[in-house]
Design a protein around this motif. Structure first.
Motif, PDB file in Angstrom:
ATOM      1  N   UNK A 103       4.494   6.523   4.444  1.00 52.75           N
ATOM      2  CA  UNK A 103       4.300   7.186   5.725  1.00 52.75           C
ATOM      3  C   UNK A 103       2.885   7.724   5.902  1.00 52.75           C
ATOM      4  N   UNK A 104       2.141   7.879   4.804  1.00 52.17           N
ATOM      5  CA  UNK A 104       0.789   8.415   4.901  1.00 52.17           C
ATOM      6  C   UNK A 104      -0.262   7.321   5.099  1.00 52.17           C
ATOM      7  N   UNK A 105       0.148   6.077   5.326  1.00 51.12           N
ATOM      8  CA  UNK A 105      -0.797   4.993   5.534  1.00 51.12           C
ATOM      9  C   UNK A 105      -1.401   5.079   6.930  1.00 51.12           C
ATOM     10  N   UNK A 106      -2.729   5.018   7.018  1.00 53.61           N
ATOM     11  CA  UNK A 106      -3.411   5.042   8.307  1.00 53.61           C
ATOM     12  C   UNK A 106      -3.146   3.746   9.065  1.00 53.61           C
ATOM     13  N   UNK A 107      -2.980   3.874  10.374  1.00 58.33           N
ATOM     14  CA  UNK A 107      -2.754   2.712  11.254  1.00 58.33           C
ATOM     15  C   UNK A 107      -1.513   1.917  10.835  1.00 58.33           C
ATOM     16  N   UNK A 108      -0.524   2.629  10.351  1.00 56.41           N
ATOM     17  CA  UNK A 108       0.693   1.982   9.878  1.00 56.41           C
ATOM     18  C   UNK A 108       1.455   1.304  11.013  1.00 56.41           C
ATOM     19  N   UNK A 109       1.626   1.991  12.130  1.00 55.94           N
ATOM     20  CA  UNK A 109       2.390   1.428  13.244  1.00 55.94           C
ATOM     21  C   UNK A 109       1.691   0.236  13.893  1.00 55.94           C
ATOM     22  N   UNK A 110       0.368   0.285  14.158  1.00 53.73           N
ATOM     23  CA  UNK A 110      -0.273  -0.929  14.704  1.00 53.73           C
ATOM     24  C   UNK A 110      -0.141  -2.143  13.795  1.00 53.73           C
TER      25      UNK A 110
END
Length: 294
Positions: A103-110
């Motif tokens: 969940x702490x990954x940047x730009x995870x949703x894109x």
């Protein structure tokens, strides 16, 4: 005390069991026909047409196809593509699924949206061919391994599987000084073996049945996998054009044509049928565990 079942309930079960047995037998008929035809003589195949049990057994078709190195070379190519491709698939899928599960990954949703986009739309056959050609992968095994290195569907299921693992495991590992790659290879992957085994079989079956990609990208007949060779045998035995495969004509254009086709089908199908039962038990557990949480 369990009450006796009613006559209607027993009749319903009997009908269901009977229908399932009939359907199972119907699905087995094509396999029995191919195996029986591969052991039948050419004369019997021409006279009877449909055979479930040959009256005269003959192994001439198997002797014929094993008399040259063409089939074994194609089988070796297919085994190499299956093993190497499956390893690449599992490695790339795990390496991408684990960060997306964090969940702490940047730009995870894109990134997830981009992955889902590939499930709905693709570049198409011609653009893909042009890309592979520009990368210099025509007539190389890389053209069969790299383009399908990651399946978007399998990636999403694997990501969901990783998300269901307890967060305390990663926290404990970090307290002990374990890095993110160490957590992946020492904790996450060992706990995910059922899912990995399931998707390994999915990927392996896909590589074993590689056909269309090999027809598009592999022009050298010495690099053909077994499925492309089987296609060429069918074309030649049906009187089709040989194209650039004149070297294969001397091996397979002679009789017994029909039994040779069936023998090659048996040989190309048997290895994956042998592997399937050993991984079948992981199917339900591996897929369902990763399909509940979105």
């Amino acid at each position: 005390m369990v009450k006796d079942r009613s006559f209607g309930s027993r009749l319903f079960d009997a009908v269901n069991i009977t229908l399932l047995i009939v359907f199972a037998l119907v699905t087995l008929i094509p396999f029995i026909y191919i195996v029986a035809g591969s052991f039948a003589t050419q004369k019997e195949l021409l006279q009877r047409g449909f055979i479930l049990f040959p009256t005269e057994f003959s192994i001439s078709a198997y002797e014929y196809i094993f008399s040259t190195g063409t089939l074994m070379r194609s089988m070796g190519v297919t085994i190499f593509i299956t093993i190497a491709g499956t390893l690449i698939n599992i490695m790339m899928t795990c390496l991408m699924a684990y960060p997306l599960a964090r969940k702490d990954l940047d730009y995870r949703k894109p990134i997830q949206i981009a992955v889902i986009f590939t499930m709905l739309f693709s570049g198409g056959m011609i653009p893909t061919f042009l890309v592979i050609k520009q990368l210099g992968m025509i007539d190389t095994y890389w053209s069969l391994l790299i383009p399908g290195a990651i399946s978007a569907f399998n990636l999403i299921i694997m990501r969901n599987f990783f998300q269901q693992l307890p967060d305390g495991l990663e926290e404990s590992a970090k307290i002990d000084g374990c890095s993110d790659p160490g957590i992946l290879f020492r904790i996450v992957i060992p706990l995910s073996l059922p899912a990995i085994a399931t998707f390994s079989l999915f990927y392996a079956v896909g590589h074993w049945n590689t056909f269309f990609s090999a027809v598009l990208y592999i022009n050298d007949s010495t690099k053909w996998p077994i499925q492309v060779l089987l296609r060429q045998i069918v074309i030649m035995s049906d009187g089709g054009g040989l194209g650039d495969s004149t070297s294969l004509a001397a091996d397979f254009v002679q009789p017994p044509e029909q039994s040779v086709k069936m023998a090659v089908i048996v040989i190309s199908t048997l290895p994956i049928l042998i592997v399937y039962p050993f991984l079948q038990k992981h199917f339900a557990k591996g897929v369902l565990l990763g399909s509940v949480k979105g």
